[in-house]
Design a protein around this motif. Structure first.
Motif, PDB file in Angstrom:
ATOM      1  N   GLU A 127      -3.389   7.747  -7.854  1.00  0.00           N
ATOM      2  CA  GLU A 127      -2.235   7.162  -7.180  1.00  0.00           C
ATOM      3  C   GLU A 127      -2.266   5.644  -7.321  1.00  0.00           C
ATOM      4  OE1 GLU A 127      -2.398   8.527  -3.164  1.00  0.00           O
ATOM      5  OE2 GLU A 127      -1.568  10.500  -3.647  1.00  0.00           O
ATOM      6  N   VAL A 128      -1.103   5.062  -7.611  1.00  0.00           N
ATOM      7  CA  VAL A 128      -0.961   3.609  -7.704  1.00  0.00           C
ATOM      8  C   VAL A 128      -0.083   3.156  -6.554  1.00  0.00           C
ATOM      9  CG1 VAL A 128      -0.212   1.684  -9.132  1.00  0.00           C
ATOM     10  CG2 VAL A 128      -1.151   3.731 -10.217  1.00  0.00           C
ATOM     11  N   VAL A 129      -0.614   2.255  -5.721  1.00  0.00           N
ATOM     12  CA  VAL A 129       0.128   1.786  -4.551  1.00  0.00           C
ATOM     13  C   VAL A 129       0.587   0.345  -4.764  1.00  0.00           C
ATOM     14  CG1 VAL A 129      -1.110   3.322  -3.001  1.00  0.00           C
ATOM     15  CG2 VAL A 129      -1.996   1.027  -3.399  1.00  0.00           C
ATOM     16  N   ALA A 130       1.550  -0.075  -3.962  1.00  0.00           N
ATOM     17  CA  ALA A 130       2.114  -1.415  -4.088  1.00  0.00           C
ATOM     18  C   ALA A 130       1.098  -2.465  -3.663  1.00  0.00           C
ATOM     19  CB  ALA A 130       3.365  -1.527  -3.234  1.00  0.00           C
ATOM     20  N   PRO A 131       0.809  -3.454  -4.523  1.00  0.00           N
ATOM     21  CA  PRO A 131      -0.144  -4.510  -4.139  1.00  0.00           C
ATOM     22  C   PRO A 131       0.445  -5.472  -3.102  1.00  0.00           C
ATOM     23  CG  PRO A 131       0.769  -4.942  -6.314  1.00  0.00           C
ATOM     24  CD  PRO A 131       1.287  -3.601  -5.904  1.00  0.00           C
TER      25      PRO A 131
ATOM     26  N   ASP B 277       0.809  -1.222   0.000  1.00  0.00           N
ATOM     27  CA  ASP B 277       0.000   0.000   0.000  1.00  0.00           C
ATOM     28  C   ASP B 277       0.844   1.275   0.000  1.00  0.00           C
ATOM     29  OD1 ASP B 277      -2.352  -1.458  -0.020  1.00  0.00           O
ATOM     30  OD2 ASP B 277      -2.508  -1.503   2.163  1.00  0.00           O
ATOM     31  N   GLU B 278       2.151   1.158  -0.239  1.00  0.00           N
ATOM     32  CA  GLU B 278       3.000   2.347  -0.338  1.00  0.00           C
ATOM     33  C   GLU B 278       2.870   2.945  -1.731  1.00  0.00           C
ATOM     34  OE1 GLU B 278       7.635   3.747   0.504  1.00  0.00           O
ATOM     35  OE2 GLU B 278       7.100   1.614   0.529  1.00  0.00           O
ATOM     36  N   LEU B 279       2.822   4.271  -1.813  1.00  0.00           N
ATOM     37  CA  LEU B 279       2.672   4.957  -3.103  1.00  0.00           C
ATOM     38  C   LEU B 279       3.894   4.696  -3.972  1.00  0.00           C
ATOM     39  CD1 LEU B 279       1.235   6.941  -5.010  1.00  0.00           C
ATOM     40  CD2 LEU B 279       2.345   8.803  -3.771  1.00  0.00           C
ATOM     41  N   ILE B 280       3.651   4.203  -5.203  1.00  0.00           N
ATOM     42  CA  ILE B 280       4.747   3.895  -6.123  1.00  0.00           C
ATOM     43  C   ILE B 280       4.781   4.863  -7.300  1.00  0.00           C
ATOM     44  CG2 ILE B 280       5.640   2.177  -7.732  1.00  0.00           C
ATOM     45  CD1 ILE B 280       4.741   0.020  -5.959  1.00  0.00           C
TER      46      ILE B 280
END
Length: 525
Positions: free
Chosen positions: A47-51, A33-36
């Motif tokens: 925003e795309v977060v880490a799956p 869930d960290e912003l990538i």
């Protein structure tokens, strides 16, 4: 096994987006869930977060590349650190072992303990990436103070643009070390707003207090004028009002002159250049306010208010605006509402209001009169094969118009629920840009504030707007007898370049007839 990072599912009105910024590089470890990466569309930034947690192994769409909905952007591999990180960790452990052999381990542990108690890793808190249609924003509110502990993803500040309010959240658990853009400051896309320190709030505050105010990291945006350190927003006001910095008392950390200090000096008139030293006694003498003094207060117009003003003036200057009036007997709708309001609320968990009836009546009338549902684009007329109705909502910041999509297929319960949601989120500044764009027709209800009659202004590029007003009991002639009926005046403002008077009048009469006999809405007659 590698995990794919995909672009979000874009709304139907968005065909593609652009990779705006990668926040991680290949080899960087990421948490779930960290912003990538950020994807910029023509309406919003997504925003795309880490799956999954792991290491970013591949970047398949570089910054500036155009991507489609759900396109693969990169991949995450297993593990939490890159090979180079592992090598560094290995070398560090070897070095540590060597130091222990030399009897230096105790000193290193002491250094590590001191480092752990310090403020930790520092981050720059930046403004969001604004859409292309937004040039800059204003720092509306700071929700946290310097040194106050915050949790990750907790709101730090609000950035007000001419369309929406954007939230800036904390990148990790920790505290603000310094605020670089005070409330009221104008900021551009991705401008640095503050310095954030990971770790506990009290520890970060202590570390920030111990650091000198003139350090290169913290004071990069400040400027020293004479013997005073001046914040950027304050510097701008000083230049505008031609003030003497030496005469302004700074209340910030280390005597830093803040925007509020300058505003206070402007109000008191105590920092003007060339002012005589004898001004102090006269100021003391003038302290008691004269009897009957009329106070004035000047505040800058908000971006939303400026945009509203510009669009309203533009509508009157570019459209051949005309208004036709009628009145509707609200007795049938009020009886229906009184009969079913309790049952309606139990079934749909929302109150039955009047807007649902008006939206459904307007949707039916728009189908019968396509000119009213059209818009003008230069020298072309755009006929819309759908009904997207904007509902004007009043907020403390100004009037906003979120849009109900495909109202012809919506049920009255759906309309009421959506309007309640719009109203709540509009007051909290949580509406998205895409929710206020588009729209083929608008309804505004001045009756909730007691308006008996008004002339609404068209919302360009639409060609018509319906104004609702207060329901008032008036004596009416009904079948040759005088009866007291609950009446409402209706106003339809329209662009005469597009809509003829006959169509405008018949459109308003259709709404009147549908509301006076709600069964017509069910029977489609």
């Amino acid at each position: 096994m590698a995990t794919e990072i995909k672009a979000p599912t874009f709304p139907e009105s968005v065909a593609e987006g652009t990779v705006a910024a990668w926040h991680k590089k290949p080899g960087d470890s990421v948490e779930r869930d960290e912003l990538i990466v950020e994807i910029e569309t023509d309406k919003v930034v997504l925003e795309v977060v880490a799956p999954e947690a792991g290491t970013l192994t591949d970047v398949m769409a570089e910054e500036g590349d155009t991507v489609e909905s759900e396109q693969i952007l990169g991949k995450i591999g297993e593990g939490s650190a890159s090979s180079s990180d592992k090598k560094e960790a290995s070398s560090d452990s070897d070095e540590k072992a060597a130091k222990e052999d030399k009897g230096e381990a105790k000193e290193e542990k002491g250094d590590a303990k001191a480092s752990a108690s310090a403020s930790g890793k520092r981050h720059e808190v930046k403004a969001p990436t604004f859409p292309e249609s937004i040039q800059e924003g204003t720092v509306a509110t700071w929700h946290k103070k310097v040194g106050e502990a915050v949790k990750r993803d907790e709101v730090l500040a609000d950035i007000e643009t001419d369309k929406v309010v954007l939230e800036v959240v904390a990148p990790a658990d920790g505290a603000l070390a310094e605020i670089k853009a005070e409330e009221g400051s104008q900021v551009e896309s991705e401008a640095v707003l503050a310095v954030f320190t990971e770790g506990g709030g009290s520890e970060a505050s202590t570390a920030a207090d111990k650091e000198p105010a003139s350090s290169a990291d913290d004071g990069a945006s400040d400027e020293k004028i004479g013997d005073k350190i001046v914040a950027p927003a304050a510097r701008k006001l000083i230049a505008e009002h031609d003030l003497d910095v030496a005469k302004i008392e700074g209340t910030g950390k280390g005597g830093r002159v803040l925007k509020e200090d300058v505003q206070r000096a402007v109000k008191e008139g105590s920092a003007k250049k060339g002012a005589a030293k004898a001004a102090a006694p006269s100021k003391a003498a003038a302290a008691p306010a004269a009897e009957g003094e009329r106070a004035e207060k000047r505040v800058p117009m908000s971006r939303l208010r400026q945009t509203i003003a510009k669009r309203l003036v533009q509508a009157q200057q570019t459209a051949a605006m005309l208004t036709t009036y009628n009145e509707v007997d609200m007795g049938a709708v009020m009886s229906l509402r009184a009969q079913y309001k309790d049952t309606f609320q139990k079934a749909h968990d929302t109150k039955l209001g009047f807007m649902g009836f008006f939206v459904k009546a307007a949707s039916e009338a728009l189908k019968r009169f396509p000119d009213v549902n059209a818009s003008i684009d230069g020298t072309e007329i755009v006929y819309h094969g759908y009904q997207d109705i904007g509902v004007a909502v009043s907020t403390p910041r100004g009037l906003v118009v979120p849009v109900l999509r495909d109202t012809d297929s919506m049920k009255i319960a759906d309309v009421e629920k959506t309007i309640v949601d719009f109203g709540k989120r509009a007051r909290d500044g949580k509406l998205g840009i895409d929710e206020m764009q588009g729209g083929t027709f608008t309804i505004t209800n001045g009756g909730i504030f007691g308006s008996l009659m008004s002339t609404p202004i068209i919302n360009p590029p639409q060609t018509a707007i319906l104004g609702m007003h207060k329901i008032q009991e008036r004596p009416m002639a009904v079948n040759g007898k005088v009866e007291i009926r609950p009446m409402m005046y209706l106003a339809l403002s329209y662009d005469h370049r597009m809509i003829d008077g006959k169509d405008a009048v018949q459109f308003l009469v259709t709404i009147k007839e549908l509301l006076e006999d709600p069964a017509r809405l069910l029977l489609d007659v």
